[in-house]
Design an enzyme around this catalytic site. Structure first.
Site: not given
Length: 114
Positions: A8, A10-12, A15
């Protein structure tokens, strides 16, 4: 080495895990944005079995209605069906390599399969 990450963007944590994979330089990375391309019940069942997890252990609670829907107490097949139907319920990131599958929370868990 080949690695598949159910990611995802948008997920730190997701990433950061992807960055760890990319830093190696010797890993062929397949990125599956699971919110756009949800995994099937069969795929999820296989991933969790390889990771040694029950589906309820990989259920995303934060930012979802999983608890309100009773999914934390539900049987494995109910949880898997809910995840496949609503992929936001899948905790991330999941990574598979030849050495196994890990739910990489925290992201350093990915080192166990590299």
């Amino acid at each position: 080495m080949k690695a598949t990450i159910w990611h995802n963007p948008n997920c730190g944590t997701s990433r950061k895990t992807l960055a760890i994979l990319g830093e190696r330089g010797d890993i062929d990375i397949e990125i599956v944005e699971y919110l756009k391309t949800p995994p099937s019940v069969e795929t999820l069942r296989a991933l969790y079995a390889e990771a040694g997890l029950r589906p309820s252990e990989a259920l995303r609670l934060r930012g979802t209605d999983a608890e309100g829907r009773g999914l934390t107490q539900a049987d494995d097949e109910t949880v898997l069906a809910a995840m496949a139907g609503e992929p936001a319920l899948i905790e991330r990131p999941l990574v598979r390599t030849d050495k196994g599958v890990r739910l990489c929370r925290p992201q350093d868990r990915v080192y166990e399969i590299l």
